[in-house]
Enzyme design. Structure first.
Site, PDB file in Angstrom:
ATOM      1  N   ASP A  15      13.935  26.248 -63.601  1.00 58.09           N
ATOM      2  CA  ASP A  15      15.109  27.064 -63.269  1.00 58.09           C
ATOM      3  C   ASP A  15      15.581  27.877 -64.469  1.00 58.09           C
ATOM      4  O   ASP A  15      15.424  27.454 -65.618  1.00 58.09           O
ATOM      5  CB  ASP A  15      16.233  26.142 -62.766  1.00 58.09           C
ATOM      6  CG  ASP A  15      17.321  26.909 -62.035  1.00 58.09           C
ATOM      7  OD1 ASP A  15      17.051  28.028 -61.549  1.00 58.09           O
ATOM      8  OD2 ASP A  15      18.447  26.394 -61.947  1.00 58.09           O
ATOM      9  N   GLY A  18      16.196  33.942 -63.720  1.00 55.16           N
ATOM     10  CA  GLY A  18      17.092  35.068 -63.434  1.00 55.16           C
ATOM     11  C   GLY A  18      18.089  35.282 -64.561  1.00 55.16           C
ATOM     12  O   GLY A  18      18.319  36.422 -65.002  1.00 55.16           O
ATOM     13  N   ARG A  19      18.682  34.186 -65.037  1.00 53.20           N
ATOM     14  CA  ARG A  19      19.664  34.297 -66.125  1.00 53.20           C
ATOM     15  C   ARG A  19      18.999  34.772 -67.411  1.00 53.20           C
ATOM     16  O   ARG A  19      19.578  35.523 -68.197  1.00 53.20           O
ATOM     17  CB  ARG A  19      20.367  32.948 -66.328  1.00 53.20           C
ATOM     18  CG  ARG A  19      21.468  32.692 -65.297  1.00 53.20           C
ATOM     19  CD  ARG A  19      21.859  31.249 -65.245  1.00 53.20           C
ATOM     20  NE  ARG A  19      20.869  30.470 -64.493  1.00 53.20           N
ATOM     21  CZ  ARG A  19      20.795  29.149 -64.536  1.00 53.20           C
ATOM     22  NH1 ARG A  19      21.613  28.461 -65.312  1.00 53.20           N
ATOM     23  NH2 ARG A  19      19.882  28.528 -63.813  1.00 53.20           N
ATOM     24  N   ASN A  63      15.048  29.185 -51.292  1.00 53.89           N
ATOM     25  CA  ASN A  63      14.768  30.440 -52.005  1.00 53.89           C
ATOM     26  C   ASN A  63      14.232  31.524 -51.074  1.00 53.89           C
ATOM     27  O   ASN A  63      14.326  32.721 -51.371  1.00 53.89           O
ATOM     28  CB  ASN A  63      13.742  30.238 -53.134  1.00 53.89           C
ATOM     29  CG  ASN A  63      14.233  29.405 -54.296  1.00 53.89           C
ATOM     30  OD1 ASN A  63      13.424  28.782 -54.997  1.00 53.89           O
ATOM     31  ND2 ASN A  63      15.534  29.391 -54.551  1.00 53.89           N
ATOM     32  N   ARG A  66      16.274  34.590 -50.348  1.00 56.47           N
ATOM     33  CA  ARG A  66      16.634  35.572 -51.381  1.00 56.47           C
ATOM     34  C   ARG A  66      16.254  36.984 -50.927  1.00 56.47           C
ATOM     35  O   ARG A  66      15.473  37.146 -49.991  1.00 56.47           O
ATOM     36  CB  ARG A  66      15.927  35.218 -52.699  1.00 56.47           C
ATOM     37  CG  ARG A  66      16.526  33.978 -53.337  1.00 56.47           C
ATOM     38  CD  ARG A  66      16.034  33.769 -54.747  1.00 56.47           C
ATOM     39  NE  ARG A  66      16.615  32.558 -55.321  1.00 56.47           N
ATOM     40  CZ  ARG A  66      16.483  32.192 -56.584  1.00 56.47           C
ATOM     41  NH1 ARG A  66      15.771  32.928 -57.418  1.00 56.47           N
ATOM     42  NH2 ARG A  66      17.049  31.085 -57.019  1.00 56.47           N
ATOM     43  N   ARG A 182      21.179  18.919 -60.951  1.00 53.10           N
ATOM     44  CA  ARG A 182      20.934  18.568 -59.548  1.00 53.10           C
ATOM     45  C   ARG A 182      19.446  18.680 -59.253  1.00 53.10           C
ATOM     46  O   ARG A 182      18.690  19.269 -60.026  1.00 53.10           O
ATOM     47  CB  ARG A 182      21.745  19.469 -58.613  1.00 53.10           C
ATOM     48  CG  ARG A 182      21.528  20.960 -58.829  1.00 53.10           C
ATOM     49  CD  ARG A 182      22.363  21.808 -57.853  1.00 53.10           C
ATOM     50  NE  ARG A 182      22.313  23.217 -58.177  1.00 53.10           N
ATOM     51  CZ  ARG A 182      23.303  23.913 -58.758  1.00 53.10           C
ATOM     52  NH1 ARG A 182      24.438  23.338 -59.063  1.00 53.10           N
ATOM     53  NH2 ARG A 182      23.155  25.198 -59.014  1.00 53.10           N
ATOM     54  N   GLU A 195      12.250   9.072 -63.911  1.00 55.43           N
ATOM     55  CA  GLU A 195      13.161   9.327 -65.024  1.00 55.43           C
ATOM     56  C   GLU A 195      13.530  10.809 -64.980  1.00 55.43           C
ATOM     57  O   GLU A 195      12.674  11.662 -64.718  1.00 55.43           O
ATOM     58  CB  GLU A 195      12.493   8.995 -66.358  1.00 55.43           C
ATOM     59  CG  GLU A 195      12.182   7.523 -66.530  1.00 55.43           C
ATOM     60  CD  GLU A 195      13.430   6.646 -66.592  1.00 55.43           C
ATOM     61  OE1 GLU A 195      14.459   7.124 -67.115  1.00 55.43           O
ATOM     62  OE2 GLU A 195      13.376   5.496 -66.098  1.00 55.43           O
TER      63      GLU A 195
HETATM   64  C1  IPE Z   1      15.554  25.320 -57.713  1.00 56.87           C
HETATM   65  O1  IPE Z   1      16.259  26.347 -58.329  1.00 56.87           O
HETATM   66  C2  IPE Z   1      14.307  25.872 -57.099  1.00 56.87           C
HETATM   67  C3  IPE Z   1      13.256  26.265 -58.028  1.00 56.87           C
HETATM   68  C4  IPE Z   1      13.304  26.131 -59.332  1.00 56.87           C
HETATM   69  C5  IPE Z   1      12.075  26.819 -57.433  1.00 56.87           C
HETATM   70  P1  IPE Z   1      17.433  27.133 -57.587  1.00 56.87           P
HETATM   71  O2  IPE Z   1      17.923  28.140 -58.535  1.00 56.87           O
HETATM   72  O3  IPE Z   1      16.954  27.637 -56.278  1.00 56.87           O
HETATM   73  O4  IPE Z   1      18.499  25.980 -57.325  1.00 56.87           O
HETATM   74  P2  IPE Z   1      20.068  26.051 -57.127  1.00 56.87           P
HETATM   75  O5  IPE Z   1      20.332  27.122 -56.117  1.00 56.87           O
HETATM   76  O6  IPE Z   1      20.673  26.361 -58.447  1.00 56.87           O
HETATM   77  O7  IPE Z   1      20.446  24.676 -56.665  1.00 56.87           O
HETATM   78  C1  IPE Z   2      14.026  29.634 -60.865  1.00 61.84           C
HETATM   79  O1  IPE Z   2      14.771  30.608 -61.491  1.00 61.84           O
HETATM   80  C2  IPE Z   2      12.797  30.206 -60.209  1.00 61.84           C
HETATM   81  C3  IPE Z   2      12.920  30.346 -58.757  1.00 61.84           C
HETATM   82  C4  IPE Z   2      13.901  29.859 -58.043  1.00 61.84           C
HETATM   83  C5  IPE Z   2      11.877  31.089 -58.067  1.00 61.84           C
HETATM   84  P1  IPE Z   2      15.997  31.313 -60.767  1.00 61.84           P
HETATM   85  O2  IPE Z   2      15.494  32.541 -60.106  1.00 61.84           O
HETATM   86  O3  IPE Z   2      16.719  30.382 -59.872  1.00 61.84           O
HETATM   87  O4  IPE Z   2      16.871  31.683 -62.024  1.00 61.84           O
HETATM   88  P2  IPE Z   2      18.442  31.553 -62.171  1.00 61.84           P
HETATM   89  O5  IPE Z   2      18.809  30.145 -61.815  1.00 61.84           O
HETATM   90  O6  IPE Z   2      19.046  32.559 -61.249  1.00 61.84           O
HETATM   91  O7  IPE Z   2      18.695  31.862 -63.616  1.00 61.84           O
HETATM   92 MG    MG Z   3      18.238  29.049 -60.215  1.00 64.50          MG
END
Ligand code: IPE
Ligand code: IPE
Ligand code: MG
Length: 228
Positions: A15, A18-19, A63, A66, A182, A195
């Protein structure tokens, strides 16, 4: 790293892509590209350390809601992985597997995935398991329905054999990058005694050193499995 207890199966919630991109004033797809490179480097490191199974959460069932533009970018990365990057894995005697409901993915992507799994070396020492359109609730629901349609009452053991992960042991270590605390619908059944390791590092910045740090944390833990 010497004298450390290496987990057999590591699962990673990748995760923060995007950020990571946003901080650079770049589109989210830029973060996913960087995340893909980090994932490939992590797999190499995991294999070198003696991990046998590496499961990576690349796309959750949630996802899929999106925006189309982001999803198209993610599907393109999956296409690239299964046409190009898997060849490097094969060359090292490693195999690729998938968990999740592939039926909702574009047809050509489904085909590339099926070929990628099929063309993997038979006697692999290391497995990269991609969780694609994966959700634990979907997986469990599909498993329950499969057992019902066979008219079978399940035990904990036979139930596991209906899950997408039937070929693999439960994860010893689950890592989540990106700072959230989470599981986001990841491996809910299999995580019973895993773990957990959480880090604020955004996935594109999660390098070999970071992976080593997570494994080191794992190796110092006392897993009691409910016993004394
Ligand atoms: C979890 O990340 C899914 C993946 C890393 C593929 P998300 O960004 O979708 O999770 P939430 O929305 O923060 O719970
Ligand atoms: C996790 O990164 C990768 C996928 C869910 C595909 P995010 O896309 O959720 O990135 P953030 O959480 O918005 O930074
Ligand atoms: Mg995310």
């Amino acid at each position: 790293m010497e004298n450390v207890n290496i987990p057999v199966h590591v699962a990673v919630i990748m995760d923060g892509n995007g950020r990571w991109a946003k901080k650079r004033l770049m589109p989210r797809s830029f973060g996913h590209n960087a995340g893909m490179n980090a994932m490939i480097a992590m797999a190499r490191k995991a294999k070198a350390m003696g991990v046998k199974y590496l499961t990576v959460y690349a796309l959750s069932t949630e996802n899929l809601a999106r925006p189309k533009e982001e999803l198209d970018g993610l599907f393109n990365l999956i296409r690239k992985y299964f046409t190009k990057n898997v060849k490097d894995l094969y060359a090292e005697g490693a195999a690729v597997r998938v968990i999740g409901d592939m039926s909702a993915l574009p047809q050509d992507v489904q085909q590339l995935i099926a070929d990628g799994v099929k063309n993997s070396p038979a006697e692999a020492q290391f497995f990269v398991i991609l969780a694609l359109n994966y959700g634990a609730r979907s997986e469990i629901t599909r498993a329950v329905n499969a057992a019902i349609s066979r008219g079978e009452r399940v035990t904990e053991q036979t139930f596991s054999s209906y899950l997408d992960t039937k070929e693999f042991p439960d994860p010893d270590l689950i890592i989540r990058t990106g700072g959230e605390l989470r599981l986001s619908n990841f491996l809910l059944w299999q995580a019973a005694y895993s773990e957990l390791y959480f880090t604020d590092v955004l996935f594109p910045d999660f390098d070999e050193k970071q992976f080593e740090k997570a494994v080191k944390s794992y190796s110092g833990r006392n897993r009691r499995f409910g016993k004394v």
